[in-house]
Scaffold this active site. Sequence first.
Site: not given
Length: 328
Positions: A169-171, A246-248, A277, A295
């Site tokens: 996607g964008r990232i 770096t997503s979830r 978390e 995070h």
Amino acid sequence: MQPILPVVPIRPILPMATVLVTRKLPSSVLSKLHAVASVDLYSGDGAMPAGELRRRVADKDALVCLLTDRIDTSIIDGAPKLKIIANVAVGYNNIDVAHARSRGIVVTNTPDVLTESVADFTWAMILAITRRLSEGERVLRRGAWKGWALDFMLGTELRGKQLGLVGFGRIGRAVAARAPAFGMRVVWSGRADSRPVDGTEMLSLDRLLNTSDVISLHVPLTDETHHLIDKRALTRMKRSAHLVNTSRGPVVDEEALAWALQQHLLAGAALDVYENEPTVHPDLLHLENALLVPHLGSATTETRTSMADLAVENVAAVIAGRPPLTPV
């Protein structure tokens, strides 16, 4: 005789919309919200307790929340006046979007504004884990560095290697755009309708895991992506590979990852997000080949302010009867 003046009807003063904000926001952003609504701001440290959130949102027209707030059916059903839930995040797995929609509540997120900062941060993580920066700093701080040596703490170079992006996607595309600067070729797996980028190649997930030297995760958290990187996926990777998330957090099975790192089935892992978390799997905390960051992917002053500002703009639009800027 005094002239008879026409009777002008008195317009009723409409009550100002009420908004609950679950976490402190930049003062410049809050001032915009105060201009259009009566603001109930939670001022405690950390996430707002669920019971308090349920109580305070009950009579509100709008809710500005963060990814740490679980907005489930009980929260939604307990707030009959609610018109909008504005999430200060790109992901929205913390919100029961379908139930909100069934109640006529708009849900918004904050796409685009954090794309570049997260892409930059992803490359920082890639460089740090492949060149063993955090490990080296720990060696120095505990006084274990004995001086320069030809074979001391050797990392791995990126030039000529393959970067595998899971999610495009964008990232993911922004990360890919930076790869030529490091001499890496890019492959990716994701939805078939993902927009390709020149010089990249789409592969199946299995093939990507088999052949990539660095694997970076950029998928949303869904039922399909929960534990996408499990023990089987980890055993498909090269022993020299590095994993970056770096997503979830729940996209990675942390117990399986700790096992794979202990067995040296991959060279290292860099995590910015975690399954539970702020708790981190205890086995990961003791591994030198795990880079663990709290995070920070979007944690720049400019980006976090822009995220909050976009959430507030969405609230202002909806309570004024206009369409939201970034509806989910």
